[in-house]
Design an enzyme around this catalytic site. Structure first.
Site, PDB file in Angstrom:
ATOM      1  N   SER A  47      27.519  41.774  34.829  1.00  0.00           N
ATOM      2  CA  SER A  47      28.602  40.805  34.910  1.00  0.00           C
ATOM      3  C   SER A  47      29.378  40.897  36.220  1.00  0.00           C
ATOM      4  O   SER A  47      30.157  40.014  36.537  1.00  0.00           O
ATOM      5  CB  SER A  47      29.563  41.010  33.743  1.00  0.00           C
ATOM      6  OG  SER A  47      30.059  42.334  33.780  1.00  0.00           O
ATOM      7  N   LYS A 106      37.191  41.163  41.818  1.00  0.00           N
ATOM      8  CA  LYS A 106      37.208  40.072  42.793  1.00  0.00           C
ATOM      9  C   LYS A 106      38.261  40.346  43.857  1.00  0.00           C
ATOM     10  O   LYS A 106      39.177  41.129  43.663  1.00  0.00           O
ATOM     11  CB  LYS A 106      37.501  38.741  42.093  1.00  0.00           C
ATOM     12  CG  LYS A 106      36.376  38.281  41.184  1.00  0.00           C
ATOM     13  CD  LYS A 106      36.375  36.776  41.031  1.00  0.00           C
ATOM     14  CE  LYS A 106      35.116  36.338  40.297  1.00  0.00           C
ATOM     15  NZ  LYS A 106      34.987  37.001  38.979  1.00  0.00           N
TER      16      LYS A 106
END
Lengths: 221, 221
Positions: free
Chosen positions: B130, B169
């Site tokens: 993921s 991120k």
DNA sequence: ATAATATCAGAACAAGTGTTCCGTGTCAAT
DNA sequence: ATTGACACGGAACACTTGTTCTGATATTAT
């Protein structure tokens, strides 16, 4: 404070200190400097170290062993380059006779980090627009080293025997032909037989003084 | 010769020596080290300097004042980073309770020049694909620092409250909205309200062990 | 030539500096 | 309890090292 010419001994010392630090990563002592530079007296080393400090080449820490710092901004020495003449497209570069001491009317002062360790380098003022294909304008100064041979990729001063002119171009020897590549990428290279050229020197540096007094003229072409 | 954990005192000394050299450009004396590290005896400094030399962190020149060289290859210290767990997309990052001493079953050993001076950093093993949009694969290790705030541009571990997943991120706060930029440039950023996320930490380093034993699997997507 | 300045050499001094020795305390293993 | 390894502090020593003093020599200016 101001930079001036160092004595041979001071130059020698500064050389040794620089090398010593790069080798040992700590500075030398006064006696180590003396031994390396053939100075028998510590006071003389001390004397010249103070000179080097006053000239701004080093910093000294009083009463600290090995308390020498190379002033990184000033450590690169002043190189006095004789301005020996002008460079025209219409005639070969005129270097002064080697091994003849002469008193140059003018010197160009640059720092060693710019011009490297080369000896016997000369400054020439460019006259005329004919070097425009080397990205060199009228009034620019060229620092050159006189040599009859250059390596591939060097920016060389070349006397073209047939057309009787001096040009500055990047030099490449390819398959017994010489390719002369202008610095200006929009211009094409020229190919010549080696017998038709004479290498006069290698360009080390080019600089242009943009004085605020005169506005930079706009070239007509 | 082999690297081992340094004592607090030795670590302190090595820190001081490193900083001293970068400030003065020459190494400190034994007594300067002692004064800075609250060591009253020169012999103790000498004792620990020898330890540092045996461990390969420094080189010493016998009978030379300030004769300390930082071994550049080894000077960057070993940092032992506890491997505290695994990071799943499906649950928040689980850091161990602060101020609770624990014995990690496993530690990741890296050098300080890689991870910097940050304290309280943890290693986490990535599970699942993921994190692929952060260019992080299954089995990679992530070195993170737990913090509830990050700077713009940091690669952050973020818990998305609504979708109940953890993502890695690049974090940018823009006009009261959070832009989360994937490391993979082909993927688009997502914009979220700050109230819907929880910053969990900053990624300091990611590494991937390519073992010769198992061939790197080709991802199916 | 004369004086002034710069550069140098030698020697001695004081402070800086690495080394070594001795003794103490701590901690773990026996 | 005893041993041994380890870390530490204090002190003294010997060598290193920057500084200073005196005087000589060279260079330059007047």
């Amino acid at each position: 404070m101001a930079k001036s010419k160092l004595s041979a001994r001071q130059e020698n010392m500064l050389d040794f200190i620089t090398n010593f630090i790069s080798q040992h990563s700590y500075p030398p002592t006064i006696r180590e400097i003396g031994k390396a530079c053939q100075i028998t007296s510590t006071s003389v080393v001390n004397y010249n170290l103070n000179k080097l400090e006053n000239e701004g080449y080093i910093n000294r820490m009083m009463r600290v062993s090995r308390g020498i710092q190379l002033d990184k901004n000033k450590a690169s020495r002043l190189v006095q380059i004789p301005l020996v003449g002008r460079i025209f497209a219409s005639e070969p570069v005129h270097f002064p006779e080697a091994a003849v001491s002469y008193a140059p009317d003018e010197t160009i002062n640059l720092t060693q980090d710019l011009v490297g360790d080369e000896k016997e380098i000369f400054a020439l003022e460019v006259r005329g627009d004919s070097m425009i294909d080397a990205m060199i304008n009228d009034g620019d100064y060229v620092i050159m080293k006189q040599q009859v041979q250059v390596n591939n990729g060097d920016l060389a001063a070349i006397w073209l025997i047939n057309s009787e002119e001096t040009t500055l171009k990047y030099f490449y020897l390819e398959n017994d032909m010489v390719r002369l590549q202008p610095a200006n990428p929009t211009m094409d290279a020229i190919y010549l037989d080696p017998s038709t050229i004479r290498i006069q020197g290698k360009v080390i540096l080019v600089f242009r003084q943009i004085s605020s007094q005169k506005t930079t003229p706009i070239k007509s072409n």
